[in-house]
Design a protein around this motif. Sequence first.
Motif: not given
Length: 397
Positions: A7-8, A331-333, A353-358
């Motif tokens: 997550n970092q 879930p957001e990755q 690898l990306v994080a797309l917030p809800q």
Amino acid sequence: MTALNLNQPLVQFSQHSPLDLRQRHLAKHCFWEEYDQLLIVDARQIIPSLGVFALPSWDKMMLDAEMIGDYPSFLKPFDWPKVPALQAWLKQIPQWVQDSCKLFPQQQLKLLHYCAKYPQIFELLDHSPMLAWRLVSSDLQEPEIVALLSGKRQELVGQLGWPGKAETVKLLRNLRLRFVNQQIAEQIEVCILDPKRLDGLQALPRINSMALSLAAGFPELIGSRLHQSLAQLPCRPMQCQSMIALLADVLQLSELLTHSGWIAQVAQCRYLSEVDAIYQQALQSSLPIDLTLNVDFLHSVATPLENDAQRQQLSLAVQHPWHLIAATLTPEQRIVAWQEIDEHGEKQVWSALVALPQAADDATPQVLKIRGKENQLAQAKQLSDLHLWLLQTSKAE
């Protein structure tokens, strides 16, 4: 072994940024006053807040009886284009002093003036430049700094917020760095404040940025054969970033495959190429034996991969274990990939690898990791393209 937190952000790139273009233009507005021994800088058109200011010559700094003033902390005149006026100011300053002051991201002029005015700091800059910089860039006033110079080095480091120990002084003396940025300053802080790291580094006669980064990020490898070998090698910023990324990938893969014995193997390596060989062998063993590369499903823009067959193909294409990482995603990755045409007209595969917030989340989309062919790190273009795609995607949602 400490588990890696996916997550970092794991994006690694050099933070030794090029000189601000405004400062390059400042060099064209310099005037050397021979009689007064001053470098006059007219910054009114470039950085209006600075106005017109003067930098005394090295000889004038040495004989200065007044209190040292507050120089603009961000000025880096040792990096300015060498116009004649600047050359006249530089020629009095010993080259090694210029090189030592140039190591640091800020307060170069303040460090220079203290070094010229006080022989103790001149000596400190020679033997322990990081300590000299930390001293003059602290919140201490000039009389307080002068008072500390008469004491022992252990007392000095203690006053600066570090452990007042002989080990601290030795570590600072053994640092051999090509430059210092925020990341390196934080790594030094981590190694000094952690007794295990501080004690483990005592055996190294010299600590370059690779040895420092390894100690800060991978304490289980401190003092190993690999650590001692890296400490002897010349290194550049991107080499150091590549090493950090490779070791992080090796440790992550060992956790994904529950293969804890790799740490001992890595510790016994002499070269990073040996570490990479361990990594590549393990990665290949985690993929189907009969897998044939086919990435025709990729496009010129980033696309999330939704099935294991595609992720296996991507893992093979870039030599990164995306097919294993997929099982650890929150879930957001998302794992995304795309192709681009390089300067030679050849197709290159990139993955991230990306994080797309809800939608209800106010968090900003993030790039957590990005890898290209042969597990290489991204350059500015790939990071820029991916950030633009993230921005467009988050707005569309």
